[in-house]
Scaffold this active site. Structure first.
Site, PDB file in Angstrom:
ATOM      1  N   LYS A 151       0.864  -1.178   0.026  1.00 48.03           N
ATOM      2  CA  LYS A 151      -0.020   0.014  -0.009  1.00 48.03           C
ATOM      3  C   LYS A 151       0.891   1.213   0.073  1.00 48.03           C
ATOM      4  CE  LYS A 151      -2.912  -0.630   3.129  1.00 48.03           C
ATOM      5  NZ  LYS A 151      -2.766  -0.504   4.478  1.00 48.03           N
ATOM      6  N   ASP A 209      -9.869  -5.176  10.107  1.00 46.24           N
ATOM      7  CA  ASP A 209      -9.123  -5.127  11.419  1.00 46.24           C
ATOM      8  C   ASP A 209      -9.839  -4.133  12.449  1.00 46.24           C
ATOM      9  OD1 ASP A 209      -7.228  -6.204  10.050  1.00 46.24           O
ATOM     10  OD2 ASP A 209      -5.831  -4.586   9.925  1.00 46.24           O
ATOM     11  N   GLU A 231      -8.770  -2.514  14.829  1.00 47.09           N
ATOM     12  CA  GLU A 231      -8.261  -1.198  15.095  1.00 47.09           C
ATOM     13  C   GLU A 231      -8.382  -0.221  14.210  1.00 47.09           C
ATOM     14  OE1 GLU A 231      -6.745  -4.113  15.422  1.00 47.09           O
ATOM     15  OE2 GLU A 231      -5.844  -4.495  17.048  1.00 47.09           O
ATOM     16  N   CYS A 269      26.032   4.068  12.178  1.00 52.96           N
ATOM     17  CA  CYS A 269      25.583   4.266  13.481  1.00 52.96           C
ATOM     18  C   CYS A 269      26.331   3.170  14.568  1.00 52.96           C
ATOM     19  CB  CYS A 269      24.196   4.147  13.792  1.00 52.96           C
ATOM     20  SG  CYS A 269      23.540   5.175  15.155  1.00 52.96           S
ATOM     21  N   GLU A 284      26.865   1.136  26.606  1.00 52.34           N
ATOM     22  CA  GLU A 284      25.679   0.607  26.096  1.00 52.34           C
ATOM     23  C   GLU A 284      25.647  -0.895  26.647  1.00 52.34           C
ATOM     24  OE1 GLU A 284      24.407   0.815  22.357  1.00 52.34           O
ATOM     25  OE2 GLU A 284      22.380  -0.431  22.609  1.00 52.34           O
ATOM     26  N   HIS A 339      22.735   8.304   9.929  1.00 49.40           N
ATOM     27  CA  HIS A 339      21.901   7.176   9.251  1.00 49.40           C
ATOM     28  C   HIS A 339      21.829   7.777   7.643  1.00 49.40           C
ATOM     29  CE1 HIS A 339      20.741   4.176  11.945  1.00 49.40           C
ATOM     30  NE2 HIS A 339      20.798   4.887  12.776  1.00 49.40           N
ATOM     31  N   GLU A 397      21.140   6.177   5.124  1.00 51.90           N
ATOM     32  CA  GLU A 397      20.320   5.561   4.110  1.00 51.90           C
ATOM     33  C   GLU A 397      18.761   6.030   4.190  1.00 51.90           C
ATOM     34  OE1 GLU A 397      21.573   4.440   7.201  1.00 51.90           O
ATOM     35  OE2 GLU A 397      20.013   3.275   8.228  1.00 51.90           O
TER      36      GLU A 397
HETATM   37  N1  GLN Z   1      22.478   1.531  20.040  1.00 52.24           N
HETATM   38  C1  GLN Z   1      23.614   2.795  19.764  1.00 52.24           C
HETATM   39  C2  GLN Z   1      23.027   4.234  20.155  1.00 52.24           C
HETATM   40  O1  GLN Z   1      22.231   4.164  20.856  1.00 52.24           O
HETATM   41  C3  GLN Z   1      23.374   2.570  18.000  1.00 52.24           C
HETATM   42  C4  GLN Z   1      22.120   3.100  17.649  1.00 52.24           C
HETATM   43  C5  GLN Z   1      22.050   2.896  16.220  1.00 52.24           C
HETATM   44  O2  GLN Z   1      22.878   2.105  15.585  1.00 52.24           O
HETATM   45  N2  GLN Z   1      20.930   3.436  15.368  1.00 52.24           N
HETATM   46  O3  GLN Z   1      23.911   5.101  20.228  1.00 52.24           O
END
Ligand code: GLN
Length: 541
Positions: free
Chosen positions: A18, A148, A150, A383, A407, A517, A519
């Site tokens: 869609k 659906d 919802e 990232c 992390e 990012h 992309e």
């Molecule tokens: N987990 C990592 C952070 O929070 C990388 C995040 C990601 O790759 N979008 O910084």
């Protein structure tokens, strides 16, 4: 002037495309010279997909203004000239939160709060909320499938909306499946008939039926659908499978979709849209001059939609380089030791490690990075992919064996840690918090300054870029001198110089990793320079 509204619903089953249909119609209307906006209404109860598992929901698409949205907004941006915004993704969760907040605030003056009219009114307000005056068409996609639970308030709201603004200002387009039953060698129209009946029972008469099919839709099937669904035969439109998703606008044009839409609204249909750029892109996509094979070492490789924008960016880079990009999606957990890693990665001309959250798969990703670094294979980190490249380098080149990201572990060498910043008195303040979920990351477009004479600068061909972020952690710049002395350079930072944004390795033929990012900003007609350069390097080095 208020825009003409096109509501796109889906029937029979999900995953019919869609989002791509809505986006392709947007592309055709833009090619006719109209100004278009697209918007997605999601029936799920999450406020946004930011906290949803990519395994279930696919990628979280980040808008320039920092919205964590549905991946269909990515299709909207790729097929049109649009820059989508946070407000272009509306969910049941948001609608209910707003209504409940208003109720607590006493805005409803003691009324009993009900789905009709309170929820439906709120949905109606969101249809044109924040839409500029000069927009000609607003295409609103309703998520989910008709039937659906919802989705009911949304269907009721769009029914009411058509009455409010006048039926002539609204078009209902319904996307459905006409399955081909091999044993009977027959196309079956019944599921579509049922789905349209369901819509009609809610007071919605579709104006256009877009039929996904594996085989061409013969005249008698069209006539049957038209008759049973109360639709003009010329408005039963075939949407058969195509070799490239970027052919969809061209296929819809051939079927007359945009002509029927314009006719519905009483607009000119004599002038044909200019589709030359689409034709050229499809031509290049379908007649490549060579091939290149790259590996993406990730975590969510079981569901391709989890890396949708990366997959599409590779297609765009393929179009730009006139190459077929064969992407192999590898599960990082399969890279269990260095020997296995080398065996698996042998033969790939480029390696990409994408973004992600959580520790699972990080060891395998670091093995892939080390393999690319030591074997001079073009490497592209995004990232988490950049953060792991930093950790890998710290462990194996700087000799900081405990190097890690906070992390995953509190460590003596937190080369990646929670984003920090300093206030005017020189006191450290957190830019990001640990433990909170949803909307607590550094999100959206931020400026980045590139160092001259770097790979990053050559790739982008400019000093300043704006790229989209979604992260809580960053490379710790206290280690900068040590990294640079050993050959890992920071060649892109935030304008204040505080946040490392891009790294590269001096003595490697093509090793580039970025905290953002890229992309999310690649389009078939405007491919992202980093993907274009990576594919080119993978092919030629
Ligand atoms: N987990 C990592 C952070 O929070 C990388 C995040 C990601 O790759 N979008 O910084």
């Amino acid at each position: 002037m208020s825009p003409k509204i096109i509501f796109v619903t889906g029937g029979v089953l999900s995953s019919l495309g869609k989002g791509i249909s809505a986006a392709s119609l947007g592309a055709l209307l833009e090619a006719r010279g109209y100004k278009v906006r697209l918007r997605k209404f999601e029936p799920y109860l999450n406020v946004d997909p930011g906290t949803m598992s990519p395994f279930q929901h696919g990628e979280v698409y980040v808008t320039e203004d920092g919205g964590e949205t549905d991946l269909d907004l990515g299709h909207y941006e790729r097929f049109t000239s649009l820059n989508t915004r946070r407000c272009d993704a509306v969910s049941t969760g948001q609608i209910y939160s707003k209504v409940i907040a208003k109720e607590r605030h006493g805005d409803y003056l003691g009324a009993t709060i009900q789905v009709i009219p309170h929820i439906t009114n709120e949905i109606k307000e969101h249809i044109t909320h924040n839409i500029e005056d000069d927009i000609d068409f607003l295409i609103c996609e309703i998520g989910g499938t008709v039937g659906d639970i919802e989705g009911l308030p949304f269907l009721e709201a769009i029914r009411q909306y058509a009455n409010d603004v006048g039926r002539g200002n609204v078009l209902f387009m319904h996307l459905t499946l006409v399955p081909f039953i091999k044993t009977a060698q027959e196309l079956k129209t019944k599921p579509s008939q049922h789905s349209v009946k369901e819509l009609q029972s809610m007071g919605i008469q579709p104006d256009i039926l877009l039929c996904r099919t594996e085989v061409p839709l013969p005249l008698d099937a069209r006539q049957k659908l038209a008759l049973f669904c109360n639709i003009k035969p010329e408005c039963v439109i075939e949407a058969s499978d195509v070799d490239s998703i970027y052919r969809v606008p061209l296929a819809y044009f051939k079927e007359g979709l945009d002509t029927q839409v314009c006719k519905h609204f009483g607009l000119d249909t004599k002038t044909a849209p200019d589709l030359s750029l689409w034709e050229e892109a499809v031509q290049r996509a379908t007649t490549p001059k060579g091939e290149v094979s790259v590996a993406v070492v990730g975590k969510y490789t079981g569901l391709q939609d989890a890396y949708k924008s990366i997959a599409e960016s590779f297609q765009h880079a393929g179009i730009a380089n006139e190459l077929k990009v064969n992407v192999t999606w590898l599960n990082a957990e399969d890279l269990t030791d260095d020997k296995t890693t080398a065996d698996i990665l042998k033969g790939f001309q480029g390696i990409l490690v994408p973004g992600g959250h959580g520790e699972r798969g990080t060891d395998g990703k670091m093995r892939a990075i080390r393999y690319a670094r030591e074997n001079n294979v073009p490497f592209f980190g995004i990232c988490l992919g950049m953060q792991l490249a930093v950790i890998e380098f710290a462990r194996h080149i700087l000799g900081l064996r405990e190097a890690h990201s906070t992390e995953f572990e509190e460590t003596a060498h937190p080369v990646v840690g929670l984003m920090k910043s300093w206030n005017q008195d020189g006191k450290e303040v957190r830019r990001s918090r640990k433990g909170d979920l949803g909307g607590t990351m550094r999100l959206g477009g931020y400026e980045c300054v590139l160092t001259e004479d770097s790979l990053a600068h050559r790739v982008y061909g400019t000093d300043h870029i704006v790229e989209r972020h979604r992260h809580r952690y960053e490379m710790d710049s206290r280690y900068r001198d040590r990294f640079e002395a050993a050959g890992l350079q920071i060649t892109g930072t935030s304008p204040d110089g505080a946040l490392p944004e891009i790294i590269e390795i001096k003595d490697h033929p093509w090793f580039l990793a970025m905290q953002f990012h890229p992309e999310f900003k690649s389009k078939p007609m405007a491919p992202h320079p980093a993907f274009v350069a990576f594919v080119k390097a993978a092919h030629s080095l």
